[in-house]
Design an enzyme around this catalytic site. Structure first.
Site, PDB file in Angstrom:
ATOM      1  N   GLU A 178      45.535  33.239   3.114  1.00  0.00           N
ATOM      2  CA  GLU A 178      44.316  32.616   3.656  1.00  0.00           C
ATOM      3  C   GLU A 178      44.616  31.230   4.224  1.00  0.00           C
ATOM      4  O   GLU A 178      44.109  30.205   3.755  1.00  0.00           O
ATOM      5  CB  GLU A 178      43.232  32.538   2.579  1.00  0.00           C
ATOM      6  CG  GLU A 178      42.762  33.921   2.141  1.00  0.00           C
ATOM      7  CD  GLU A 178      41.559  33.920   1.201  1.00  0.00           C
ATOM      8  OE1 GLU A 178      41.384  32.922   0.487  1.00  0.00           O
ATOM      9  OE2 GLU A 178      40.825  34.911   1.178  1.00  0.00           O
ATOM     10  N   GLU A 371      42.826  42.083   1.080  1.00  0.00           N
ATOM     11  CA  GLU A 371      41.886  41.737   0.001  1.00  0.00           C
ATOM     12  C   GLU A 371      40.509  42.221   0.381  1.00  0.00           C
ATOM     13  O   GLU A 371      40.078  42.056   1.524  1.00  0.00           O
ATOM     14  CB  GLU A 371      41.794  40.218  -0.217  1.00  0.00           C
ATOM     15  CG  GLU A 371      42.924  39.624  -0.984  1.00  0.00           C
ATOM     16  CD  GLU A 371      42.726  38.138  -1.281  1.00  0.00           C
ATOM     17  OE1 GLU A 371      41.588  37.720  -1.554  1.00  0.00           O
ATOM     18  OE2 GLU A 371      43.730  37.414  -1.223  1.00  0.00           O
TER      19      GLU A 371
END
Ligand code: BGP
Length: 473
Positions: A178, A371
């Site tokens: 991320e 995810e």
């Protein structure tokens, strides 16, 4: 139909499951000193300095679910579910305890070697995140974290060791988890703690630039060491919807999307997009771009685009519309058409397909959902079962949605690794009670519990999903 080689699996991160923080020669990292409780957010955001452990706080990452000692048992369970891949991350301080040493720590290298071999025993291909919110404390104290260009060099050293040592054992790599998180939670995103008088925007964008350059070097080195290596970027994704069709709302949503896509524009296209250059110029931010940086970025773009998706986001230009909803550190306007999880994260399966289309249109590279999932409170019944139909419903709807994206929109998708396939510590809150797993772990928010693993109802359900390649939902 999904490709027969579609990579079904699950995802974790070292700091949220490994524990063993002071074993095997491991050094202290930012993630270790991030406490549970009210101080967690200020620490994550770099607003509260916490670079040592103290007695007043509880630090859930120190032991987590102790996968350091349970990995064989856990990987066996993943194998039983039929995982084709397992996404995990490397603890940087297991390999380089301080971060700036010249020689790596053999014990740390050995640990991951064993773990990867264990995966292969079950036909599981490791998918390795090189840094998942992870930065050695020494690099923060001594160099100020990623604000300092020196970290590019230390990261190059780390990845060179990893690619050489695990050649033949690992071929799928993600450089930074991320990467856009650095703008929102700079302490875990980049080991950054702000000091009085700091120009925060200048520091965040410089650190982001250093990571982007480090990521390009990692891609270069990975390909040089083994041309079979596939390197991906990783975005905390979720498209912004305009709250209304008012042009100002649409414009706002576009600009907020760009805050995120900026990172992937660089990693996938190899140069700063014009809108970002203009923004930096306007805000008088100098990221210290060199000619060499430009070259390495241009010549070493990623092979695939990986991302996390929990929800879409909503944007409004109207200051009156200020009812924000929680959601993965990124505050967003509440979307009145969506339901939410117990933690206020809104649930939007179609948003996954929309996000995938946006990413694929923009980059035309294969995607990988690394995810996705529902954080929920689970109840262990007297017979040791967890009936987590709510989790099955969430995952089913999202799987249907990405299968539509593949079948109806023609998107190339390599795999799906739902988050926290085994219960682990929440990154946002530090809780254990925010559970995502197919496997229940007996441990509570205060660190009590036997650490016993039990299969939830979703375990068998997911196993059938995998064995039918998504046909049996
Ligand atoms: C992402 C992180 C993960 C993970 C997940 C769920 O941002 O990459 O590390 O934790 O979100 O968030 P949380 O743990 O806060 O529920």
């Amino acid at each position: 139909m999904l490709d027969k080689n579609f990579l079904w699996g699950g995802a974790t991160a070292a700091n949220q499951c490994e524990g063993g923080y002071n074993e095997g020669g491991r050094g202290l990292a930012n993630v270790d000193v991030t406490p549970h409780g009210k101080d967690r957010y200020p620490v994550l955001a770099g607003k509260m300095k916490m670079l040592e452990l103290d007695d007043e706080h509880y630090y859930p990452a120190l032991k987590s679910i102790d996968m350091y000692h349970h990995f064989r048992e856990d990987i066996k369970l993943f194998g039983e579910m039929g995982f084709k891949t397992y996404r995990l991350s490397i603890g940087w301080t297991r390999i380089f305890p301080k971060g700036d040493e010249l020689e790596p720590n053999e014990e740390g290298l050995k640990f991951y070697e064993e773990l990867f071999k264990e995966c292969h025993k079950y036909g599981i291909e490791p998918l390795v995140t090189i840094t998942h919110f992870d930065c050695p404390i020494h690099l923060i104290k001594e160099y100020g974290g990623w604000r300092n260009r020196k970290l590019i060099e230390f990261y190059q050293r780390l990845v060179t060791v990893l690619f050489n040592r695990y050649k033949g054992l690992v071929k799928y790599w993600l450089t930074f988890n991320e990467i856009n998180m650095i703008l929102h939670a700079p302490f875990i995103g980049g080991g950054i703690v702000f000091e009085e008088g700091d120009n925060e925007a200048q520091i965040k964008f410089t650190a982001a630039h250093n990571q982007l350059v480090a990521s390009a070097y990692a891609t270069k080195i990975a390909h040089e060491i083994d041309p079979n290596n596939k390197v991906g970027c990783m975005l905390a994704a979720g498209n912004y919807y305009p709250y209304t069709c008012h042009p100002e709302d649409v414009f706002k949503a576009m600009n907020l999307d760009r805050e995120n896509y900026f990172f992937i524009d660089v990693q996938s296209r190899g140069e700063y997009p014009k809108y970002a250059l203009k923004q930096l110029e306007r805000e008088k931010i100098d990221v210290g771009m060199t000619e060499e940086d430009k070259k390495v970025l241009k010549e070493n773009t990623v092979d695939f685009i990986s991302f996390s998706y929990y929800s879409s986001r909503t944007a409004s230009a109207d200051p009156e519309v200020n009812k924000t909803t929680a959601g993965n550190i990124f505050a967003s306007i509440k979307n009145p058409y969506l339901k939410a999880s117990e933690w206020g994260w809104q649930i939007d399966p179609l948003g996954l397909r929309i996000t995938m289309n946006m990413l694929y249109d923009r980059y035309q590279k294969p995607l990988f959902i690394v995810e996705n999932g529902l954080g929920a409170k689970d109840v262990l019944t007297e017979n040791g079962e967890v009936i987590d139909d709510y989790r099955i419903d969430y995952l089913r709807a999202h799987i249907k949605s990405f299968m539509d994206a593949v079948e109806l929109d023609g998107i190339e998708l390599w795999g799906y690794t739902p988050w926290g396939c085994i219960d682990l510590v929440s990154a946002g809150t530090g809780e254990m009670s925010k559970r995502y797993g197919f496997i229940y772990v007996d441990r509570d928010d205060a660190g009590n519990g036997s650490l016993k693993r039990s299969k939830k109802k979703s375990f068998t359900w997911y196993k059938n999903v995998i064995s039918s390649n998504g046909e049996n939902l």
